[in-house]
Design an enzyme around this catalytic site. Structure first.
Site, PDB file in Angstrom:
ATOM      1  N   LYS A  42       9.278  46.469 -29.113  1.00  8.02           N
ATOM      2  CA  LYS A  42      10.252  47.417 -28.566  1.00  8.02           C
ATOM      3  C   LYS A  42      11.450  46.650 -28.008  1.00  8.02           C
ATOM      4  O   LYS A  42      11.302  45.813 -27.119  1.00  8.02           O
ATOM      5  CB  LYS A  42       9.637  48.271 -27.455  1.00  8.02           C
ATOM      6  CG  LYS A  42      10.635  49.268 -26.870  1.00  8.02           C
ATOM      7  CD  LYS A  42       9.971  50.239 -25.926  1.00  8.02           C
ATOM      8  CE  LYS A  42       9.888  49.775 -24.500  1.00  8.02           C
ATOM      9  NZ  LYS A  42      11.155  49.748 -23.764  1.00  8.02           N
ATOM     10  N   LYS A  71      17.239  55.791 -26.542  1.00  8.08           N
ATOM     11  CA  LYS A  71      17.329  56.961 -25.648  1.00  8.08           C
ATOM     12  C   LYS A  71      18.725  57.598 -25.694  1.00  8.08           C
ATOM     13  O   LYS A  71      19.372  57.834 -24.668  1.00  8.08           O
ATOM     14  CB  LYS A  71      16.969  56.599 -24.213  1.00  8.08           C
ATOM     15  CG  LYS A  71      15.503  56.195 -24.042  1.00  8.08           C
ATOM     16  CD  LYS A  71      15.055  56.309 -22.607  1.00  8.08           C
ATOM     17  CE  LYS A  71      13.626  55.878 -22.393  1.00  8.08           C
ATOM     18  NZ  LYS A  71      13.417  54.417 -22.451  1.00  8.08           N
ATOM     19  N   THR A 132       8.789  59.777 -17.560  1.00  9.77           N
ATOM     20  CA  THR A 132       7.626  59.790 -16.665  1.00  9.77           C
ATOM     21  C   THR A 132       8.012  59.412 -15.234  1.00  9.77           C
ATOM     22  O   THR A 132       7.243  59.603 -14.306  1.00  9.77           O
ATOM     23  CB  THR A 132       6.522  58.832 -17.172  1.00  9.77           C
ATOM     24  OG1 THR A 132       7.130  57.586 -17.494  1.00  9.77           O
ATOM     25  CG2 THR A 132       5.830  59.388 -18.385  1.00  9.77           C
ATOM     26  N   ARG A 227       4.104  44.331 -19.529  1.00  8.99           N
ATOM     27  CA  ARG A 227       3.607  43.240 -18.688  1.00  8.99           C
ATOM     28  C   ARG A 227       2.156  42.818 -18.886  1.00  8.99           C
ATOM     29  O   ARG A 227       1.869  41.619 -18.759  1.00  8.99           O
ATOM     30  CB  ARG A 227       3.904  43.565 -17.218  1.00  8.99           C
ATOM     31  CG  ARG A 227       5.387  43.405 -16.911  1.00  8.99           C
ATOM     32  CD  ARG A 227       5.825  44.141 -15.679  1.00  8.99           C
ATOM     33  NE  ARG A 227       5.786  45.585 -15.886  1.00  8.99           N
ATOM     34  CZ  ARG A 227       6.155  46.478 -14.984  1.00  8.99           C
ATOM     35  NH1 ARG A 227       6.576  46.060 -13.802  1.00  8.99           N
ATOM     36  NH2 ARG A 227       6.104  47.762 -15.259  1.00  8.99           N
TER      37      ARG A 227
HETATM   38  O1  C5P Z   1       5.404  46.439 -18.439  1.00  4.20           O
HETATM   39  P1  C5P Z   1       5.066  47.847 -18.821  1.00  4.20           P
HETATM   40  O2  C5P Z   1       3.845  47.959 -19.701  1.00  4.20           O
HETATM   41  O3  C5P Z   1       5.036  48.781 -17.635  1.00  4.20           O
HETATM   42  O4  C5P Z   1       6.303  48.272 -19.746  1.00  4.20           O
HETATM   43  C1  C5P Z   1       6.400  49.539 -20.317  1.00  4.20           C
HETATM   44  C2  C5P Z   1       7.640  49.649 -21.133  1.00  4.20           C
HETATM   45  O5  C5P Z   1       7.793  51.017 -21.502  1.00  4.20           O
HETATM   46  C3  C5P Z   1       8.910  49.248 -20.415  1.00  4.20           C
HETATM   47  O6  C5P Z   1       9.812  48.711 -21.386  1.00  4.20           O
HETATM   48  C4  C5P Z   1       9.423  50.544 -19.862  1.00  4.20           C
HETATM   49  O7  C5P Z   1      10.814  50.569 -19.708  1.00  4.20           O
HETATM   50  C5  C5P Z   1       9.003  51.522 -20.944  1.00  4.20           C
HETATM   51  N1  C5P Z   1       8.833  52.890 -20.498  1.00  4.20           N
HETATM   52  C6  C5P Z   1       7.987  53.263 -19.477  1.00  4.20           C
HETATM   53  N2  C5P Z   1       7.886  54.573 -19.104  1.00  4.20           N
HETATM   54  C7  C5P Z   1       8.614  55.501 -19.730  1.00  4.20           C
HETATM   55  C8  C5P Z   1       9.471  55.149 -20.767  1.00  4.20           C
HETATM   56  C9  C5P Z   1       9.563  53.815 -21.131  1.00  4.20           C
HETATM   57  O8  C5P Z   1       7.287  52.434 -18.918  1.00  4.20           O
HETATM   58  N3  C5P Z   1       8.483  56.756 -19.393  1.00  4.20           N
END
Ligand code: C5P
Length: 254
Positions: A42, A71, A132, A227
């Protein structure tokens, strides 16, 4: 690179790693390290704003699939032009906000079709329903939306996205089951879910987290994980553990 039909997705195909890194060199080393263990990378606004379209050349050079987390939310003509441009970069998936409305989504879907004649080479066009990070209180205070409740609004937007030609939605895994049930007549409709945390990882700032196995069991197709992989001491083995957990959930449904 062709998109894979929903029914043919392997556990590995379903794992999308969020390349939340600051520069091109970090993006290159993460792609090189993980390309055999995950399905897609992504590229979000942060990395794209820092590095630009050279990222797509890099992805092509390494032969990896890309979810471009654009987005988009603008007037239909602008989103259509931008969608055509994203499609011509050869990305495999990109997204827009369903809150931009039906005309905007329909214009984007037409632009994707006009940009690539071979339907198998078209990117999946995904709609974000409600972020979210948005709460019911925020809908009320910031947007004066009192009714319907947030969960109903998510289902309404998912249905409108589907009717407008979107291939799927981004949604919390906690909403996946209800969306899958509401879209039972569209079995190719994709659900892409962030907020995933394996039992062995830390939550960080994600609040409403779901394990990979539960997300798959609830009907999610693609899991976006940042992460738990990117901050792990051994990124490759973290990715493999997550794929194994997804695999188990696919072969032994709850
Ligand atoms: O590190 P982590 O697993 O929390 O990263 C989740 C990814 O998904 C990040 O790039 C974050 O910006 C994205 N994201 C999210 N929640 C959303 C939309 C996108 O965590 N509702």
């Amino acid at each position: 690179m062709k998109m894979i039909a929903r029914r043919d997705l392997s556990a590995k195909d379903r794992l999308i790693v969020a390349l939340d890194v600051p520069d091109l060199e970090a993006a290159r080393s993460a792609m090189q390290l993980l390309k055999d263990d995950v399905g897609m990378f992504k590229i979000g606004l942060e990395l794209f704003t820092a590095c630009g379209v050279v990222l797509f050349d890099l992805a092509r050079e390494l032969g990896v699939r890309v979810f471009f987390d654009t987005k988009f939310h603008d007037i239909p003509n602008t989103v259509a032009q931008a969608s055509g441009a994203a499609t011509r970069h050869g990305v495999n998936m990109f997204n827009l906000h369903a809150l931009g409305g039906r005309a905007m989504m329909e214009a984007a879907a037409r632009a994707v079709c006009d940009s690539v004649k071979d339907a198998h080479l078209r990117p999946a066009l995904i709609a974000v329903t409600i972020l979210t990070s948005t709460s019911q209180d925020q809908l009320r205070a910031d947007l004066c939306i009192d009714d319907p409740p947030l969960e109903q609004m998510v289902l309404h937007l998912a249905r409108m996205a589907c009717d407008s030609g979107m291939d799927g939605v981004v949604a919390s895994a906690r909403e996946a089951k209800a969306i899958r049930a509401a879209m039972a007549d569209h079995d190719q409709f994709l659900i892409v879910t962030p907020g995933i945390r394996p039992a062995w990882s830390v939550a960080n700032d994600q609040v409403r987290i779901v394990t990979p196995a539960d997300a798959i069991a609830d009907g999610a197709d693609y899991l976006v994980v940042g992460r738990p992989i990117m901050a792990a001491a051994d990124k490759k083995s973290a990715a493999r553990r997550i794929v194994d957990e997804m695999e188990q959930a696919l072969v032994t449904p709850k």
